[in-house]
Write an enzyme that holds these catalytic residues in place. Structure first.
Site, short mmCIF file in Angstrom:
data_model
loop_
_atom_site.label_atom_id
_atom_site.label_comp_id
_atom_site.label_asym_id
_atom_site.label_seq_id
_atom_site.Cartn_x
_atom_site.Cartn_y
_atom_site.Cartn_z
N HIS A 3 0.63 -1.15 0.07
CA HIS A 3 0.19 -0.30 0.26
C HIS A 3 0.70 0.97 -0.02
O HIS A 3 0.22 2.52 -0.10
CB HIS A 3 -0.87 0.19 1.44
CG HIS A 3 -2.05 -0.78 1.45
ND1 HIS A 3 -3.49 -0.74 0.95
CD2 HIS A 3 -1.94 -1.83 1.58
CE1 HIS A 3 -4.44 -2.03 0.47
NE2 HIS A 3 -3.64 -2.87 1.10
N ASP B 171 3.97 9.40 -0.87
CA ASP B 171 2.61 9.05 -0.08
C ASP B 171 2.19 7.34 -1.64
O ASP B 171 2.33 8.03 -2.90
CB ASP B 171 1.62 9.87 -0.60
CG ASP B 171 0.44 9.29 1.04
OD1 ASP B 171 0.31 7.70 1.43
OD2 ASP B 171 -0.28 10.39 1.24
C1 G6P Z 1 -0.68 3.10 6.35
C2 G6P Z 1 -0.16 1.59 6.07
C3 G6P Z 1 -0.89 1.32 6.72
C4 G6P Z 1 -1.41 1.49 8.13
C5 G6P Z 1 -2.49 2.01 8.14
C6 G6P Z 1 -2.83 2.78 9.50
O1 G6P Z 1 -2.36 3.36 5.10
O2 G6P Z 1 -0.37 1.64 4.66
O3 G6P Z 1 -0.65 -0.56 6.43
O4 G6P Z 1 -2.89 -0.06 8.98
O5 G6P Z 1 -1.19 3.98 7.62
O6 G6P Z 1 -1.82 3.23 10.26
P1 G6P Z 1 -1.03 1.95 11.94
O7 G6P Z 1 0.59 2.31 12.05
O8 G6P Z 1 -2.01 2.85 12.63
O9 G6P Z 1 -1.80 0.60 11.23
#
Ligand code: G6P
Length: 554
Positions: A228, A436
């Site tokens: 992602h 991003d």
């Molecule tokens: C990004 C990453 C995700 C992640 C999200 C929130 O979008 O690609 O994999 O879950 O951030 O981050 P966190 O560390 O809170 O899961």
């Protein structure tokens, strides 16, 4: 590779046939019966000699179909964090949740991963939670696992490197082994309920070695991976110590998906730098006898549904309150997790510059910056929070009036509905990441607009979304003057130009929506598997005396 070249055409034709088959199978409708069986019969399915295979066939009987049992393969989504909608748990932000939910909609599936909870007692079996037709299977992590795997290698090393911030990475061997250990833990727990015909789709940088671990446990299911976040260029990837164990392990997946062609090509360069790697047709690579395919699959949103949501939310009490609070001020909006990759400091600097060079706009505009806190245990995140807070108070102190606050800064999390109404109310969205993967905010902002009177999207050239939303005002976030000029242009843009810019973006998103993303990815995964199987069969046929080197297809 010779054989591959010789039969490339027919392989593709047969691959297309298999897609058709998969598309039929891909109607993985949710069934409670199936979900229950899936998790209870796991062990026997893994050992056909103990009767697992026979039992699976029993599930395929028409009577079971009539009872609502599912006959198609299940889609097992694996991601670090699982967004179980439970009161009291942290709500997940970001495109991953939107994407995974879309992939599971209308398919029989399980979403497996970390519960978000820390517990020292290892979960023997994943906890199963059913909510809104989705089965969630979650495990807890110990404090050490959380520290070394999540805070450590994933967020102090992989996140900065993949976002081109080598300067911020803090590698340690303990974190590396914690990362590998948790990937083994995920593989063990997943193995416990996996069926032979399940399709596994792993998401994001936390779980790069998972396919390798699954193959080591003898599973031959199709396994795909989607990153992602961005993929940095080769020279940056090589700064990751022991990168072959982590990035190199992506070659154990059948298909590795990226957000943009740029990310995909960066990874292709990495693959070609691996010893003995060969490039085949159709973005397929052979490494140590394994075949992996790569592709670009830009994540999207549920465009039509989001547009409807925003239309309704615009009439909600919250939207009314916001409009009233503006008392005629124009609204510029920023929505980001509090993360250094989002370029929030640069954005505030640009807003500062805008107010400095355009005094006529003072007291006529406000920047609403919605920024839920994120990964607050990490030093770099605490540092960015301090920097943003200090900067905003400086700008507010410098330009503010008793009756006007230039920047409204909010750390709370807004629901999807509330946010859609706020997007619709905003005259300009300032989306200025320094790097991003995609940036879903940009897409949601476009979908939320009133097509008759749309707002203006200002978008960083370094967001994956910039490759698709080409009629936005594309800026380089490192140049405050350019962002300030774009802001003035956006606020003063005539209606016809706003419509001319917004129309093609909305049209694009209506076609390239999240359902299509999931379909395209899963179809490509099916096709890849078909190609690989045909290749193995052909190899075996051409050299029957030699044992196959492809570990996935013995
Ligand atoms: C990004 C990453 C995700 C992640 C999200 C929130 O979008 O690609 O994999 O879950 O951030 O981050 P966190 O560390 O809170 O899961």
């Amino acid at each position: 590779m010779v054989a591959y070249d010789l039969i490339g055409g027919s392989l593709i034709a047969l691959g297309a046939l298999s897609i058709a088959t998969m598309r039929v199978g891909a109607n993985w409708g949710v069934s409670a019966l199936d979900r229950t069986f899936g998790l209870q019969e796991a062990a026997s399915v893994r050992h056909p000699s103990r009767g697992g295979e026979r039992r699976q066939h029993q599930h395929r009987e028409p009577s079971v179909v009539a009872l609502g049992g599912n006959m198609g393969p299940r889609l097992i989504i694996v991601s670090n964090r699982v967004a179980v909608p439970e009161p009291g748990t942290k709500q997940m932000a970001g495109g991953l949740v939107v994407a995974v939910k879309a992939a599971l909609r209308n398919r029989t599936g399980v979403w497996f991963g970390w519960s978000g909870k820390i517990d020292e007692t290892e979960t023997a079996q994943p906890r199963i939670v059913e909510r809104n037709h989705i089965t969630y299977a979650v495990i807890d992590l110990s404090k050490t696992d959380f520290e070394e795997y999540y805070n450590g290698l994933a967020n102090r090393v992989l996140w900065p490197i993949l976002h081109y911030r080598v300067d911020l990475q803090k590698y340690s061997r303990d974190d590396h082994s914690g990362y590998m250990r948790v990937n083994c833990l995920f593989a063990d727990k997943l193995s416990a309920f996996l069926r032979e015909d399940d399709v596994i789709w792993v998401h994001d940088y936390h779980l790069m070695p998972l396919a390798h671990e699954m193959r080591a446990r003898g599973h031959r299911n199709p396994i795909g991976f989607f990153l992602h976040i961005p993929c940095a260029p080769l020279d940056i990837l090589l700064t990751l110590p022991h990168h072959d164990e982590i990035l190199g392990a992506l070659t154990y997946y059948d298909l590795v998906g990226f957000q943009t062609e740029n990310d995909r090509d960066n990874f292709a360069a990495y693959l070609l730098a691996m010893p003995g790697a060969k490039e085949g047709r159709g973005l397929t690579f052979e490494v140590e006898g394994r075949q992996t395919r790569i592709g670009a699959f830009p994540v999207s949103i549920e465009t039509a549904a989001y547009a409807r949501l925003a239309r309704n939310a615009a009439r909600s009490p919250l939207a009314k309150e916001i409009r009233e609070s503006l008392t005629g001020l124009r609204l510029v909006l920023g929505v980001d997790r509090l993360d250094y990759s989002k370029g929030i400091v640069r954005r505030i600097n640009a807003f500062d510059r805008f107010l400095e060079v355009n005094p006529e706009w003072r007291s006529r505009v406000t920047l609403l910056q919605i920024t839920p806190r994120s990964r607050s245990d990490l030093k770099d995140y605490a540092a960015i929070e301090n920097e943003v807070t200090t900067l905003i108070s400086r700008v507010n102190g410098h330009y503010g009036e008793a009756s006007w606050t230039p920047i409204r800064y909010i750390n709370r999390f807004y629901s999807r509905t509330a946010l859609s109404g706020i997007y619709r109310a905003a005259d300009v969205a300032l989306v200025t990441p320094l790097r991003d993967g995609m940036n879903i905010v940009a897409k949601e902002y476009v979908a939320a607009q009133d097509p008759e009177n749309p707002g203006v999207l200002i978008l960083s050239q370094f967001a994956g979304a910039a490759a698709e939303l080409t009629t936005a005002l594309i800026i380089n976030p490192h140049e405050s003057d350019a962002v300030a000029a774009a802001l003035k242009r956006g606020l003063e843009m005539p209606l016809f130009e706003r419509r001319e810019r917004h129309g093609p973006m909305l049209e694009h998103l209506l076609v390239h929506n999240i359902e299509r993303w999931a379909e395209d990815y899963l179809a490509a995964l099916a096709e890849t598997r078909q190609r690989t199987s045909l290749m193995s069969e052909l190899r075996a046929f051409l050299s029957p005396s030699k044992p196959s080197t492809d570990r996935r297809q013995p």
